[in-house]
Enzyme design. Structure first.
Site, PDB file in Angstrom:
ATOM      1  N   THR A   1       0.890  -1.167   0.000  1.00 34.63           N
ATOM      2  CA  THR A   1       0.000   0.000   0.000  1.00 34.63           C
ATOM      3  C   THR A   1       0.919   1.205   0.000  1.00 34.63           C
ATOM      4  O   THR A   1       2.105   1.054   0.249  1.00 34.63           O
ATOM      5  CB  THR A   1      -0.902  -0.012   1.265  1.00 34.63           C
ATOM      6  OG1 THR A   1      -2.066  -0.771   1.006  1.00 34.63           O
ATOM      7  CG2 THR A   1      -1.361   1.349   1.736  1.00 34.63           C
TER       8      THR A   1
ATOM      9  N   ILE B   1     -13.752  -3.826   1.668  1.00 28.60           N
ATOM     10  CA  ILE B   1     -13.146  -2.536   2.009  1.00 28.60           C
ATOM     11  C   ILE B   1     -12.181  -2.779   3.161  1.00 28.60           C
ATOM     12  O   ILE B   1     -12.525  -3.450   4.142  1.00 28.60           O
ATOM     13  CB  ILE B   1     -14.244  -1.510   2.384  1.00 28.60           C
ATOM     14  CG1 ILE B   1     -15.041  -1.143   1.121  1.00 28.60           C
ATOM     15  CG2 ILE B   1     -13.625  -0.265   3.025  1.00 28.60           C
ATOM     16  CD1 ILE B   1     -16.262  -0.307   1.368  1.00 28.60           C
ATOM     17  N   GLY B   2     -10.963  -2.261   3.039  1.00 29.89           N
ATOM     18  CA  GLY B   2      -9.949  -2.455   4.071  1.00 29.89           C
ATOM     19  C   GLY B   2      -9.829  -1.249   4.986  1.00 29.89           C
ATOM     20  O   GLY B   2     -10.762  -0.457   5.144  1.00 29.89           O
TER      21      GLY B   2
ATOM     22  N   THR C   1      -0.269   0.629   7.234  1.00 29.89           N
ATOM     23  CA  THR C   1      -0.257  -0.382   6.183  1.00 29.89           C
ATOM     24  C   THR C   1      -0.175  -1.752   6.831  1.00 29.89           C
ATOM     25  O   THR C   1       0.358  -1.891   7.925  1.00 29.89           O
ATOM     26  CB  THR C   1       0.922  -0.183   5.206  1.00 29.89           C
ATOM     27  OG1 THR C   1       1.043  -1.337   4.364  1.00 29.89           O
ATOM     28  CG2 THR C   1       2.247   0.005   5.926  1.00 29.89           C
ATOM     29  N   GLY C   2      -0.698  -2.755   6.159  1.00 29.89           N
ATOM     30  CA  GLY C   2      -0.674  -4.101   6.719  1.00 29.89           C
ATOM     31  C   GLY C   2      -1.993  -4.777   6.470  1.00 29.89           C
ATOM     32  O   GLY C   2      -2.681  -4.509   5.479  1.00 29.89           O
ATOM     33  N   LYS C   3      -2.353  -5.649   7.370  1.00 35.87           N
ATOM     34  CA  LYS C   3      -3.570  -6.425   7.191  1.00 35.87           C
ATOM     35  C   LYS C   3      -4.764  -5.571   7.618  1.00 35.87           C
ATOM     36  O   LYS C   3      -4.971  -5.287   8.812  1.00 35.87           O
ATOM     37  CB  LYS C   3      -3.470  -7.692   8.026  1.00 35.87           C
ATOM     38  CG  LYS C   3      -4.412  -8.729   7.562  1.00 35.87           C
ATOM     39  CD  LYS C   3      -4.089 -10.071   8.168  1.00 35.87           C
ATOM     40  CE  LYS C   3      -5.124 -11.070   7.692  1.00 35.87           C
ATOM     41  NZ  LYS C   3      -5.086 -12.297   8.460  1.00 35.87           N
ATOM     42  N   GLY C   4      -5.537  -5.161   6.617  1.00 33.79           N
ATOM     43  CA  GLY C   4      -6.587  -4.180   6.858  1.00 33.79           C
ATOM     44  C   GLY C   4      -7.556  -4.553   7.959  1.00 33.79           C
ATOM     45  O   GLY C   4      -7.956  -3.697   8.762  1.00 33.79           O
TER      46      GLY C   4
HETATM   47  N1  ASP Z   1      -3.943  -2.332   4.460  1.00 36.34           N
HETATM   48  C1  ASP Z   1      -4.230  -2.697   3.106  1.00 36.34           C
HETATM   49  C2  ASP Z   1      -5.515  -3.469   3.037  1.00 36.34           C
HETATM   50  O1  ASP Z   1      -5.738  -4.331   3.884  1.00 36.34           O
HETATM   51  C3  ASP Z   1      -3.170  -3.510   2.486  1.00 36.34           C
HETATM   52  C4  ASP Z   1      -1.800  -2.927   2.626  1.00 36.34           C
HETATM   53  O2  ASP Z   1      -1.479  -2.193   3.537  1.00 36.34           O
HETATM   54  O3  ASP Z   1      -1.013  -3.223   1.773  1.00 36.34           O
HETATM   55  O4  ASP Z   1      -6.276  -3.237   2.145  1.00 36.34           O
END
Ligand code: ASP
Length: 321
Positions: A182, A211-212, A232-235
């Site tokens: 992201t 939707i994240g 950023t990471g696991k939404g």
């Molecule tokens: N946070 C974003 C999502 O889960 C993914 C990411 O950070 O790369 O959509």
């Protein structure tokens, strides 16, 4: 006090063996975007303009999971999302479900400035984009050979997968969420004005309509008069934790420094799920993550700067030596 800027190109299980041809273009883009942001801050552009400018540039780069490089849904379509927030006013805007808008972050800003609302999604957001005359392209523009390959890999192991690893299919377990990507930027000027912006294509092989955290104010993006945060990471983990707002609340209600607040939030998030960049009103920068790595860059008025992927002992500049 002093200006400061930090940006990221996603956190995740970025292997130390990341091939140089995948690492260098991303590192170069981070460097270019950092230089762009620094110049804009030195020219006294408002932080809101600076974060939009930097995120647009990152969206235009196919090497990151946002704009042109957005990853694909389970049916091979693109659904981009983004949000932007200004600290002092707490004005903010967000968009989701975009399939033709070249710079989702600019549409999020238009939602903030030209509508009585904060968040537009899917058909309504696309219609608004046309009314505002923003640049759009056929959906095929956003579908690259690389993102098609990633979707094929994710489908082969039947998982919702994130950006960056080199999946050797036989090495992947069903439960291994190894890839995240992201883009985001936070900035503060010499007067303590703060802004944050985040943009993404989401997760590879995500359900249509998912939707994240990225467009959720208080989760993936937040700014007030204390700090600006882009996560950023696991939404799903970041939404549950209200990551951005938690950092600000720890500073506001508990008097924590930016470093202590961001360390607390990231250390308490499930391992392997969360990274963030943040700046405070007095020009501090923090970029913690609990994933293997996070593409990131920052600079401060005092002349310090950093571009890195893994922990400080394994950062890009050291690898390049
Ligand atoms: N946070 C974003 C999502 O889960 C993914 C990411 O950070 O790369 O959509």
């Amino acid at each position: 006090m002093g200006w400061a800027i930090a940006l990221h190109g996603g956190a995740g299980d970025i292997p130390l063996s990341l091939p140089v041809e995948r690492r260098l273009p991303r590192e170069e883009t981070l460097r270019r975007c950092l230089t762009l942001g620094i110049a804009a801050l030195k020219d006294n552009h408002p932080p809101l303009d600076v974060v939009e400018l930097v995120v647009c540039e990152l969206e235009n780069c196919p090497h990151f999971n946002a704009g042109r490089g957005s990853v694909l849904t389970t049916i091979g379509t693109v659904e981009m999302e983004a949000s932007i927030m200004e600290g002092n006013t707490k004005n903010c805007g967000a968009v989701s479900g975009l399939s033709t808008v070249v710079n989702p972050i600019s549409l999020a800003r238009l939602v903030m400035e030209k509508t009585p609302h904060i968040y537009l999604a899917f058909d309504g957001a696309e219609t608004f984009a046309r009314e505002q005359g923003v640049i759009t392209k056929d959906a095929s523009h956003f579908i690259t050979p690389e993102t098609i390959e990633r979707l094929t890999q994710a489908k082969a192991v039947n998982r919702v997968q994130i950006d960056y690893t080199q999946p050797a299919v036989e090495e992947l377990s069903e439960n291994c969420d190894s890839q995240i990507g992201t883009v985001g930027c936070v900035a503060v000027d010499g007067n303590g004005n703060l802004a944050a912006a985040t943009s993404t294509g989401g997760l590879v092989n995500k359900m249509v309509g998912r939707i994240g955290d990225t467009p959720i104010i208080g989760a993936g993006t937040y700014a007030n008069s204390f700090c600006a945060v882009s996560a950023t990471g696991k939404g799903e983990a970041i939404v549950r934790a209200t990551t951005g707002r938690d950092v600000a609340a720890l500073m506001e209600y508990k008097g924590l420094s930016l470093k202590d607040a961001t360390d607390y939030v990231v250390e308490n998030a499930p391992k392997g799920t969360t990274g963030l960049v943040a700046v405070s009103a007095n020009g501090e920068v923090a970029m913690p993550f609990n994933t293997t790595g996070m593409f990131r860059a920052c600079a401060k008025e005092d002349g310090t700067s950093e571009i890195a992927i893994w922990s400080s002992v394994q950062n890009v500049d050291e690898l390049l030596r």
